[in-house]
Design a protein around this motif. Structure first.
Motif, PDB file in Angstrom:
ATOM      1  N   LEU A 115      49.111 -40.803  50.523  1.00 17.88           N
ATOM      2  CA  LEU A 115      49.553 -39.564  51.144  1.00 17.88           C
ATOM      3  C   LEU A 115      49.449 -38.492  50.012  1.00 17.88           C
ATOM      4  O   LEU A 115      49.147 -37.321  49.980  1.00 17.88           O
ATOM      5  N   GLU A 153      54.714 -50.048  51.288  1.00 18.15           N
ATOM      6  CA  GLU A 153      55.193 -48.673  51.706  1.00 18.15           C
ATOM      7  C   GLU A 153      54.575 -47.822  50.685  1.00 18.15           C
ATOM      8  O   GLU A 153      54.170 -46.509  50.859  1.00 18.15           O
ATOM      9  N   SER A 156      61.756 -36.857  53.046  1.00 14.77           N
ATOM     10  CA  SER A 156      62.565 -37.628  53.907  1.00 14.77           C
ATOM     11  C   SER A 156      62.880 -39.009  53.577  1.00 14.77           C
ATOM     12  O   SER A 156      63.811 -39.793  53.780  1.00 14.77           O
ATOM     13  N   LYS A 157      61.389 -39.621  53.251  1.00 12.09           N
ATOM     14  CA  LYS A 157      61.561 -41.031  52.902  1.00 12.09           C
ATOM     15  C   LYS A 157      62.543 -41.463  51.552  1.00 12.09           C
ATOM     16  O   LYS A 157      63.244 -42.179  51.570  1.00 12.09           O
ATOM     17  N   ASP A 216      52.198 -44.332  50.397  1.00 18.55           N
ATOM     18  CA  ASP A 216      52.906 -42.924  49.996  1.00 18.55           C
ATOM     19  C   ASP A 216      51.797 -42.344  48.832  1.00 18.55           C
ATOM     20  O   ASP A 216      51.549 -41.316  48.496  1.00 18.55           O
ATOM     21  N   LEU A 250      53.621 -30.856  55.856  1.00 18.40           N
ATOM     22  CA  LEU A 250      54.120 -31.958  56.567  1.00 18.40           C
ATOM     23  C   LEU A 250      54.177 -33.236  55.804  1.00 18.40           C
ATOM     24  O   LEU A 250      54.935 -33.926  55.697  1.00 18.40           O
ATOM     25  N   ILE A 251      53.081 -33.153  54.921  1.00 18.01           N
ATOM     26  CA  ILE A 251      53.079 -34.335  53.815  1.00 18.01           C
ATOM     27  C   ILE A 251      54.456 -34.466  52.737  1.00 18.01           C
ATOM     28  O   ILE A 251      55.052 -35.505  52.789  1.00 18.01           O
ATOM     29  N   GLN A 303      57.296 -33.096  53.369  1.00 18.81           N
ATOM     30  CA  GLN A 303      58.422 -33.367  54.210  1.00 18.81           C
ATOM     31  C   GLN A 303      58.675 -34.897  54.467  1.00 18.81           C
ATOM     32  O   GLN A 303      59.852 -35.263  54.439  1.00 18.81           O
ATOM     33  N   TYR A 304      57.424 -35.446  54.953  1.00 18.42           N
ATOM     34  CA  TYR A 304      57.553 -36.709  54.894  1.00 18.42           C
ATOM     35  C   TYR A 304      58.031 -37.718  54.132  1.00 18.42           C
ATOM     36  O   TYR A 304      59.009 -38.294  53.953  1.00 18.42           O
ATOM     37  N   LEU A 305      57.508 -37.300  52.725  1.00 21.11           N
ATOM     38  CA  LEU A 305      57.774 -38.006  51.621  1.00 21.11           C
ATOM     39  C   LEU A 305      59.200 -37.769  51.189  1.00 21.11           C
ATOM     40  O   LEU A 305      59.989 -38.505  50.641  1.00 21.11           O
TER      41      LEU A 305
END
Length: 149
Positions: free
Chosen positions: A98, A91, A143-144, A95, A136-137, A139-141
């Motif tokens: 990204l 994972e 949230s992880k 990351d 968006l990138i 927010q994704y990171l």
């Protein structure tokens, strides 16, 4: 005269003593509270149990070959496989990719904002799309990160 001097001296001494006591109380108060703010302290999970296993040379070689794919010690690799955490190792690579994409997109937006790139008619649209993608990138990171906590 002497009584006034004596009274002033006693008052000054008591004020200094009270200041010292207040300073010590404040110091103890913050020692008890611990560090305010900052990152949460990580729980130090002490690895105190030892398990030894026996295996053949061929099994050991296969295990070493699989372990070399990841930047982990052999014991950490075995623990992750045993506890089915092996998938989480890869994972971090996505990351990192990204994060690199996000950095490159920021550099592109900075370049587009320069005067030299006024040639593009749809420059504002491109900037908006890139900024949305960066958001968006992020927010994704984030949230992880929140899921892992």
């Amino acid at each position: 005269m002497e009584k006034d001097f004596l009274k002033e001296f006693i008052q000054q001494a008591t004020q200094e003593n009270e200041a010292i006591i207040a300073h010590e109380k404040r110091k103890k108060h913050f020692q008890e509270l611990g560090r305010k703010g900052g990152l949460k302290t990580k729980e130090n999970k002490k690895l105190d149990k030892v398990i030894s296993i026996r295996m053949t040379n061929s099994e050991y070689k296969i295990l070493i070959e699989k372990q070399k794919k990841y930047p982990l010690k052999l014991s950490t690799y075995i623990r992750n496989v045993l506890l089915e955490k092996e998938l989480k190792i890869n994972e971090f690579k996505t990351d990192e990719v990204l994060l690199q994409f996000g950095n490159h997109f920021k550099k592109i937006t900075n370049l587009l904002r320069n005067r030299e790139w006024n040639v593009f008619e749809n420059k504002k649209e491109i900037l908006v799309k890139i900024e949305n993608l960066i958001e968006l990138i992020q927010q994704y990171l984030y949230s992880k990160i929140q899921k892992n906590e």
